[in-house]
Design an enzyme around this catalytic site. Structure first.
Site, PDB file in Angstrom:
ATOM      1  N   GLU A  88      50.458  18.802  -7.858  1.00 41.24           N
ATOM      2  CA  GLU A  88      49.130  19.323  -8.205  1.00 41.24           C
ATOM      3  C   GLU A  88      48.269  19.419  -6.952  1.00 41.24           C
ATOM      4  O   GLU A  88      48.463  18.667  -5.987  1.00 41.24           O
ATOM      5  CB  GLU A  88      48.480  18.360  -9.227  1.00 41.24           C
ATOM      6  CG  GLU A  88      47.080  18.779  -9.651  1.00 41.24           C
ATOM      7  CD  GLU A  88      46.580  18.039 -10.893  1.00 41.24           C
ATOM      8  OE1 GLU A  88      47.211  17.049 -11.295  1.00 41.24           O
ATOM      9  OE2 GLU A  88      45.552  18.474 -11.455  1.00 41.24           O
ATOM     10  N   ASN A  91      47.437  23.040 -20.026  1.00 42.33           N
ATOM     11  CA  ASN A  91      47.669  21.638 -19.657  1.00 42.33           C
ATOM     12  C   ASN A  91      46.644  20.765 -20.372  1.00 42.33           C
ATOM     13  O   ASN A  91      45.437  21.046 -20.306  1.00 42.33           O
ATOM     14  CB  ASN A  91      47.485  21.453 -18.142  1.00 42.33           C
ATOM     15  CG  ASN A  91      47.404  19.981 -17.760  1.00 42.33           C
ATOM     16  OD1 ASN A  91      48.412  19.275 -17.756  1.00 42.33           O
ATOM     17  ND2 ASN A  91      46.198  19.495 -17.461  1.00 42.33           N
ATOM     18  N   GLU A  92      47.119  19.768 -21.061  1.00 41.30           N
ATOM     19  CA  GLU A  92      46.232  18.802 -21.719  1.00 41.30           C
ATOM     20  C   GLU A  92      45.060  19.511 -22.394  1.00 41.30           C
ATOM     21  O   GLU A  92      43.891  19.160 -22.175  1.00 41.30           O
ATOM     22  CB  GLU A  92      45.776  17.713 -20.735  1.00 41.30           C
ATOM     23  CG  GLU A  92      46.957  16.912 -20.216  1.00 41.30           C
ATOM     24  CD  GLU A  92      46.603  15.606 -19.504  1.00 41.30           C
ATOM     25  OE1 GLU A  92      45.422  15.321 -19.306  1.00 41.30           O
ATOM     26  OE2 GLU A  92      47.554  14.854 -19.160  1.00 41.30           O
ATOM     27  N   TYR A 124      51.470   8.111 -19.353  1.00 35.88           N
ATOM     28  CA  TYR A 124      51.552   7.321 -18.115  1.00 35.88           C
ATOM     29  C   TYR A 124      51.734   5.843 -18.427  1.00 35.88           C
ATOM     30  O   TYR A 124      51.302   5.362 -19.481  1.00 35.88           O
ATOM     31  CB  TYR A 124      50.272   7.506 -17.293  1.00 35.88           C
ATOM     32  CG  TYR A 124      50.212   8.859 -16.603  1.00 35.88           C
ATOM     33  CD1 TYR A 124      50.837   9.067 -15.386  1.00 35.88           C
ATOM     34  CD2 TYR A 124      49.560   9.940 -17.187  1.00 35.88           C
ATOM     35  CE1 TYR A 124      50.798  10.297 -14.750  1.00 35.88           C
ATOM     36  CE2 TYR A 124      49.517  11.183 -16.566  1.00 35.88           C
ATOM     37  CZ  TYR A 124      50.136  11.355 -15.337  1.00 35.88           C
ATOM     38  OH  TYR A 124      50.105  12.569 -14.714  1.00 35.88           O
ATOM     39  N   GLU A 184      54.494  15.002 -17.615  1.00 32.89           N
ATOM     40  CA  GLU A 184      53.686  14.084 -16.790  1.00 32.89           C
ATOM     41  C   GLU A 184      53.992  12.674 -17.255  1.00 32.89           C
ATOM     42  O   GLU A 184      53.734  12.316 -18.409  1.00 32.89           O
ATOM     43  CB  GLU A 184      52.185  14.354 -16.916  1.00 32.89           C
ATOM     44  CG  GLU A 184      51.741  15.568 -16.141  1.00 32.89           C
ATOM     45  CD  GLU A 184      50.220  15.718 -16.075  1.00 32.89           C
ATOM     46  OE1 GLU A 184      49.515  14.684 -16.042  1.00 32.89           O
ATOM     47  OE2 GLU A 184      49.759  16.875 -16.055  1.00 32.89           O
ATOM     48  N   GLN A 238      53.319  11.907  -9.206  1.00 34.99           N
ATOM     49  CA  GLN A 238      53.513  13.266  -8.713  1.00 34.99           C
ATOM     50  C   GLN A 238      54.380  13.218  -7.468  1.00 34.99           C
ATOM     51  O   GLN A 238      54.555  12.165  -6.885  1.00 34.99           O
ATOM     52  CB  GLN A 238      52.174  13.908  -8.422  1.00 34.99           C
ATOM     53  CG  GLN A 238      51.290  14.081  -9.640  1.00 34.99           C
ATOM     54  CD  GLN A 238      50.122  15.020  -9.378  1.00 34.99           C
ATOM     55  OE1 GLN A 238      50.013  15.684  -8.358  1.00 34.99           O
ATOM     56  NE2 GLN A 238      49.183  15.062 -10.343  1.00 34.99           N
TER      57      GLN A 238
HETATM   58  O1  AHR Z   1      48.479  13.583 -12.815  1.00 37.07           O
HETATM   59  C1  AHR Z   1      47.106  13.449 -12.765  1.00 37.07           C
HETATM   60  C2  AHR Z   1      46.408  14.039 -13.988  1.00 37.07           C
HETATM   61  O2  AHR Z   1      46.787  13.351 -15.139  1.00 37.07           O
HETATM   62  C3  AHR Z   1      46.728  15.472 -14.308  1.00 37.07           C
HETATM   63  O3  AHR Z   1      45.982  16.373 -13.585  1.00 37.07           O
HETATM   64  C4  AHR Z   1      46.376  15.568 -15.764  1.00 37.07           C
HETATM   65  O4  AHR Z   1      47.091  16.560 -16.440  1.00 37.07           O
HETATM   66  C5  AHR Z   1      46.628  14.164 -16.267  1.00 37.07           C
HETATM   67  O5  AHR Z   1      45.579  13.687 -17.023  1.00 37.07           O
END
Ligand code: AHR
Length: 528
Positions: free
Chosen positions: A53, A200-201, A277, A332, A381
């Protein structure tokens, strides 16, 4: 963005244990039975995808230095980074975000330097975005590393027409206006866009849309963001990936998959994304260096929740897509920790330790076990951001422990999953109980049998007695990743603290014996 942090690790213990046997004594060998005669689903190489990103130094400094830089580069792209990424055979790179993609206007990033606009990266520290790394530079980058492009179009602030025009710019014939513009920027041949993210999201930074609203928005994007590249037919056809769930929330999975089942000829999707995450809460307060065993055990437990999360969304998907045509793409994931001391908190910079390597291995194992539904994943990332493969500082570069897991797992790309059963035993720290070991096996594309075992216990070594149904296994060789401490890292000053070393198993009465030191990962090829 909040993690898959709910399930107990006991769920994983039960899933890998078939049948469930009595728990092993603390120092008794652990028997692993590998059913080498029963190959399962293909472990799609896209499980090993990356995410890059425009965030902090993920692109600028990490990938792009510009062609006037003294850092060795090819057309502005770092040579050292390209070589390191080629070595882990990155199957695809998701770009340009993330939340950045939700506001990205591609036209600001094409053409001569004079046409590139400085904009504000409003999501990530308010940094100036020079747009010097745009579509043509990204396509050059994926070409240099030998990977596929996974482009996320702007469904948040952009229009359907913007997305359609971007696809035309990337893929239309050079006799068209869009193709002529691309040719004028140096690339007459249409680019290959193998994967297309339709937002995205959308439930968060991508527009805070309700699931039903997103479904209404998704349809015109899926229809009009057309790929004109004549080479992209059959197996090369572009795969459109819709926004899916935020961690354990089921609403997006339900809405998008129901719409998919009820779809008309005019639109479709070929993937559903999941973001989750590994954190200890929000904002994350666990450090990436100098942490204790409580932080280790807590994050390992949190990361094992990925198993239940995938099972939960797979069950919903099965209702609408029992043939499993739509892959779940975990595009992600990774460990999200407190930013490095002194760094810009908007840049999400963290170190990467042996613990993070173990977290990567455990997640890859979970994805492989769900390979019939999970056919893509992108760790967050790739460089300098969150759970990175590579850290850079100007001309310096260091490979992280997580990078080495990806390197050791290369034989699992496109391999056939082979069932294993074992009693994982347990590792207990305070009120946290975790499986002591984890393992998966697979046959690679050449038919060779591979086994990986992770010893999660940071204090006790583990002896594994592996047996193999269907073959007579006499030896096993490969690599081991471990380090003096769970929080050992590779730094620019000491880049080889956590690196793989050669590993040779001994012969056992039923197969092979693998001695794993505390907190270690081994990957071995089994030989007859
Ligand atoms: O990876 C960092 C961020 O986490 C990304 O931009 C977003 O899609 C997610 O919330």
């Amino acid at each position: 963005m909040h993690g898959a942090n709910r399930a107990l690790a006991a769920a994983l213990l039960l899933m890998v244990t078939s049948p469930v046997m009595a728990q092993s004594r603390s120092d008794a060998p652990i028997a692993i039975a590998v059913e080498a005669d029963k190959p399962g689903a293909k472990i799609d190489r896209n499980l090993f995808g990356q995410f890059a990103e425009h965030l902090g130094t993920g692109i600028y400094g990490g990938v792009w230095v510009g062609n006037s830089s003294t850092i060795p580069n090819v057309r502005g792209i770092r040579k050292d980074v390209v070589a390191a990424l080629r070595a882990i055979r990155v199957p695809n790179v998701r770009w340009p975000g993330g939340c950045f993609a939700d506001e990205y206007f591609w036209r600001r990033g094409i053409g001569p330097a004079s046409a590139r606009h400085n904009t504000i990266n409003s999501n990530w520290g308010g940094a100036v975005e020079p747009n010097s790394f745009g579509t043509d530079e990204f396509m050059d980058f994926v070409d240099q590393i030998g990977s596929e492009a996974y482009v996320s179009v702007n469904v948040g602030s952009g229009t359907v027409q913007d997305a359609a025009d971007w696809l035309a710019y990337m893929t239309a014939d050079p006799t068209t206006a869009a193709g002529k513009e691309r040719a004028a920027n140096g690339h007459p041949k249409p680019y290959k866009v193998k994967y297309l993210g339709l937002g995205n999201e959308a439930w968060g930074c991508g527009g805070s849309m309700t699931p039903d609203h997103y479904v209404d928005v998704l349809k015109p994007f899926a229809r009009f963001a057309r790929n004109y590249n004549p080479a992209q037919t059959g197996a090369e056809t572009m795969q459109r990936i819709a926004v899916g769930p935020d961690g354990g929330k089921p609403e997006y999975t339900e809405a998008v998959m129901k719409a998919y089942k009820d779809r008309t000829w005019a639109w479709s999707i070929e993937g559903l994304s999941l973001h989750s995450y590994t954190t200890n809460g929000w904002p994350p307060s666990y450090a990436s260096e100098n942490f204790d065993e409580t932080a280790y055990a807590g994050l390992i437990k949190a990361t094992l929740g990925m198993n239940d999360l995938i099972a939960q969304h797979s069950a919903i998907m099965d209702k609408y897509d029992p043939e499993k045509k739509v892959p779940l793409v975990v595009d992600e994931w990774g460990v999200w920790l407190k930013p490095n001391v002194g760094s810009d908190p908007g840049f999400l910079q963290q170190q990467n330790s042996l613990r993070d390597a173990i977290i990567a291995a455990l997640n890859l194992n979970i994805f492989a076990r769900h390979a019939d539904r999970v056919r893509g994943s992108n760790i967050a990332q790739m460089i300098n951001v969150l759970q990175a493969m590579i850290l850079t500082d100007k001309e310096k570069m260091v490979l992280t422990p997580t990078y080495y897991v990806y390197k050791m797992y290369l034989p699992f790309q496109d391999a056939s999953f082979v069932p294993v059963s074992f009693d994982a035993g347990s590792y207990v720290h305070g009120d946290v109980t975790l499986p002591r070991v984890d393992a998966i096996a697979a046959r690679d594309t050449a038919g060779k049998l591979w086994l990986t075992v992770t010893n999660l216990d940071p204090n006790r070594s583990a002896r594994i007695e592996a047996s193999f149904a269907g073959i007579s296994a006499r030896s096993a060789t490969g690599q081991i990743l471990t380090a003096p401490r769970i929080d050992s890292v590779n730094s620019f000053a000491a880049p080889e603290t956590v690196v793989p070393k050669p590993y040779v198993a001994t012969r056992g009465s039923k197969g092979v014996v693998l001695d794993l030191p505390a907190k270690s990962i081994i990957v071995v090829q089994i030989e007859g």
